[in-house]
Design a protein around this motif. Structure first.
Motif, short mmCIF file in Angstrom:
data_model
loop_
_atom_site.label_atom_id
_atom_site.label_comp_id
_atom_site.label_asym_id
_atom_site.label_seq_id
_atom_site.Cartn_x
_atom_site.Cartn_y
_atom_site.Cartn_z
N ILE A 37 26.85 3.34 33.18
CA ILE A 37 26.35 4.62 32.68
C ILE A 37 27.45 5.68 32.77
O ILE A 37 27.64 6.49 31.86
CB ILE A 37 25.10 5.06 33.46
N ALA A 38 28.19 5.63 33.87
CA ALA A 38 29.30 6.57 34.04
C ALA A 38 30.35 6.39 32.95
O ALA A 38 30.94 7.37 32.48
CB ALA A 38 29.94 6.37 35.42
N VAL A 39 30.57 5.15 32.53
CA VAL A 39 31.54 4.87 31.46
C VAL A 39 31.13 5.60 30.18
O VAL A 39 31.97 6.18 29.47
CB VAL A 39 31.64 3.35 31.21
N ALA A 40 29.83 5.58 29.86
CA ALA A 40 29.34 6.25 28.66
C ALA A 40 29.63 7.76 28.74
O ALA A 40 30.05 8.37 27.74
CB ALA A 40 27.84 6.01 28.50
N PHE A 41 29.43 8.35 29.92
CA PHE A 41 29.71 9.77 30.08
C PHE A 41 31.21 10.06 29.95
O PHE A 41 31.61 11.07 29.37
CB PHE A 41 29.21 10.24 31.45
N ILE A 42 32.03 9.17 30.48
CA ILE A 42 33.48 9.36 30.39
C ILE A 42 33.92 9.36 28.93
O ILE A 42 34.72 10.19 28.49
CB ILE A 42 34.23 8.27 31.18
N LEU A 43 33.40 8.41 28.14
CA LEU A 43 33.76 8.32 26.73
C LEU A 43 33.28 9.54 25.95
O LEU A 43 33.98 10.03 25.05
CB LEU A 43 33.19 7.04 26.12
N TYR A 44 32.10 10.04 26.32
CA TYR A 44 31.60 11.26 25.67
C TYR A 44 32.53 12.43 25.97
O TYR A 44 32.86 13.23 25.08
CB TYR A 44 30.20 11.57 26.16
N ASN A 45 32.98 12.53 27.21
CA ASN A 45 33.89 13.60 27.59
C ASN A 45 35.25 13.45 26.90
O ASN A 45 35.93 14.45 26.64
CB ASN A 45 34.07 13.64 29.10
N CYS A 46 35.64 12.21 26.62
CA CYS A 46 36.88 11.97 25.89
C CYS A 46 36.85 12.68 24.53
O CYS A 46 37.82 13.33 24.12
CB CYS A 46 37.11 10.47 25.69
N TYR A 47 35.71 12.56 23.85
CA TYR A 47 35.57 13.24 22.57
C TYR A 47 35.59 14.74 22.76
O TYR A 47 36.22 15.48 21.98
CB TYR A 47 34.26 12.83 21.88
N HIS A 48 34.94 15.21 23.81
CA HIS A 48 34.86 16.64 24.12
C HIS A 48 36.26 17.22 24.35
O HIS A 48 36.52 18.38 24.02
CB HIS A 48 34.00 16.84 25.37
N ILE A 49 37.15 16.42 24.89
CA ILE A 49 38.53 16.85 25.14
C ILE A 49 39.39 16.69 23.90
O ILE A 49 40.22 17.55 23.57
CB ILE A 49 39.14 16.02 26.30
N PHE A 50 39.17 15.58 23.17
CA PHE A 50 40.02 15.22 22.04
C PHE A 50 39.85 16.18 20.86
O PHE A 50 40.83 16.57 20.21
CB PHE A 50 39.69 13.79 21.61
N ARG A 51 38.60 16.59 20.58
CA ARG A 51 38.32 17.36 19.37
C ARG A 51 39.09 18.68 19.30
O ARG A 51 39.74 18.96 18.28
CB ARG A 51 36.80 17.61 19.26
N PRO A 52 39.07 19.55 20.34
CA PRO A 52 39.83 20.79 20.24
C PRO A 52 41.34 20.59 20.19
O PRO A 52 42.05 21.37 19.56
CB PRO A 52 39.41 21.57 21.50
N ALA A 53 41.83 19.54 20.85
CA ALA A 53 43.26 19.25 20.81
C ALA A 53 43.68 18.85 19.39
O ALA A 53 44.73 19.25 18.89
CB ALA A 53 43.62 18.15 21.80
N LEU A 54 42.83 18.05 18.73
CA LEU A 54 43.10 17.66 17.34
C LEU A 54 43.09 18.89 16.44
O LEU A 54 43.93 19.03 15.54
CB LEU A 54 42.05 16.65 16.87
N SER A 55 42.14 19.78 16.69
CA SER A 55 42.05 21.02 15.93
C SER A 55 43.33 21.83 16.06
O SER A 55 43.81 22.41 15.08
CB SER A 55 40.85 21.85 16.42
#
Length: 291
Positions: free
Chosen positions: A185-203
Motif C-alpha cells: 500500500i505504501a508503494v502505491a502512495f509513493i508512486l502517487y507522490n512521484c507524479y505529484h513531484i514530477f508534474r510541476p518540474a515538467l511544467s
C-alpha cells in the motif's frame, strides 16, 4: 545567496534526518520482525541519495549567468527533480518486490514495540514535511518541494506500516502478512507522490505559463511606474528559484527612443526591486496614443 544558503540548509536538515531515521528503521525492522519498517528504511536511504542530488542541483542552479547560459543555470533544478523521481520509483519497485516475496514466505509477526518507533517517526516526518514545504513555497523551489514530499511519502509509508503491524499483532496467527501488504500500500502512495513531484518540474522545463498571481502582481507594479500607460503581453518562465519575464509595456507614442528606453529601464529596475524572485526581465515598449 541568502536564498540559496537557506535552501542548502534545508536540504542538509533533510539529509541528516533521513540518514538517522534509516538506521533506526532498519534495526527496528530487523529486530522487530517487520518488513514494512525495513521497506521504510530503504525509502529513507533512497531519500538520502535524493537529498544529495537536490543539494548538487541547488548549488549548480544558483551559478550566475555566463556566455553559454545567459538565463543562468536554474533549469538544472527541475532536471535534478526528475532524477529524484527516478530514485523514488526504483525504491518503490524494490519494496514491492520484497513485500511479495515475504507474502509468499511464512514469517513471525512483528514485535509490538515497533509501533512506538513508528509513532515517533510519523510525527517527525510530518514536522519535517511542514518545515521543508514552507521553505519551498518561500523560495519558489521545485527541488525543495520534491524534498518536502519525500517527507510526506515517508510519513505515509510509516502510517501504512503502523496499520499493518497493528493488524498483524492483534489479528494473531494468519495475519502476519498484513505487515507486508502494508508495504505494498505504501508503494502505491509513493508512486502517487512521484507524479505529484514530477508534474510541476515538467511544467518548469516546458516553460508552461501558469503563474497567474505573479502576472497580476507584475502588471500592478508596472502600472505605478511613471510613463507606463499599461501592459500587454506578459510571459513568465520559471528556472530554479527565479522567474524570467517578457513584458510588453505601453508608453506615449510621441516620446523619443531615449525616453522610451529610460522608462523601460525604470520599469525593469522597479520590478526587480519589488519582486526579488525575478531573474531576467525583458521590457518591450509599445506605442500608446494618448487622446
Amino acid at each position: 545567496m541568502a536564498r540559496q544558503n537557506l535552501a542548502i540548509r534545508t536540504v542538509i536538515f533533510s539529509m541528516l534526518g533521513n540518514a538517522a531515521l534509516a538506521v533506526i528503521k532498519f534495526f527496528s525492522g530487523f529486530f522487530g520482525n517487520s518488513f514494512a519498517l525495513i521497506a521504510d528504511a530503504i525509502e529513507s536511504v533512497v531519500d538520502v541519495f535524493a537529498s544529495i542530488l537536490v543539494l548538487i542541483g541547488i548549488r549548480y542552479a544558483a551559478r550566475p549567468a555566463d556566455d553559454n547560459h545567459p538565463y543562468g543555470h536554474g533549469k538544472a533544478e527541475p532536471l535534478i527533480t526528475f532524477l529524484v523521481v527516478g530514485f523514488l520509483i526504483v525504491s518503490a519497485a524494490t519494496i514491492a518486490y520484497q513485500a511479495v516475496q515475504n507474502i509468499l514466505t511464512p514469517h513471525p509477526s512483528p514485535k509490538s514495540w515497533t509501533l512506538w518507533v513508528l509513532g515517533a517517526i510519523i510525527l517527525w516526518k510530518e514536522i519535517s514535511f511542514q518545515l521543508v514545504n514552507n521553505r519551498s513555497k518561500k523560495l519558489k523551489s521545485s527541488s525543495l518541494k520534491a524534498e518536502a514530499w519525500h517527507h510526506r511519502s515517508d510519513a505515509i509509508t510509516s502510517v501504512a506500516a503502523f496499520i499493518g503491524i497493528l493488524i498483524a499483532i492483534f489479528g494473531g496467527e494468519g495475519f502476519e502478512v498484513a505487515d507486508d501488504y502494508a508495504a505494498l500500500i505504501a508503494v502505491a502512495f509513493i508512486l502517487y507522490n512521484c507524479y505529484h513531484i514530477f508534474r510541476p518540474a515538467l511544467s518548469e522545463v516546458m516553460d508552461e505559463d501558469i503563474h497567474e498571481e505573479l502576472t497580476k502582481e507584475i502588471r500592478r507594479i508596472a502600472s505605478q511606474v511613471q510613463g507606463v500607460n499599461g501592459t500587454e503581453k506578459c510571459y513568465i518562465r520559471k528556472a530554479g528559484m527565479k522567474y524570467h519575464v517578457d513584458l510588453h509595456a505601453n508608453v506615449d507614442g510621441n516620446l523619443t527612443v531615449r525616453e522610451g528606453h529610460d522608462i523601460a529601464h525604470q520599469l525593469q529596475d522597479t520590478l526587480k526591486s519589488e519582486l526579488p524572485e525575478l531573474g531576467h526581465v525583458l521590457i518591450h515598449i509599445e506605442p500608446f496614443e494618448i487622446s
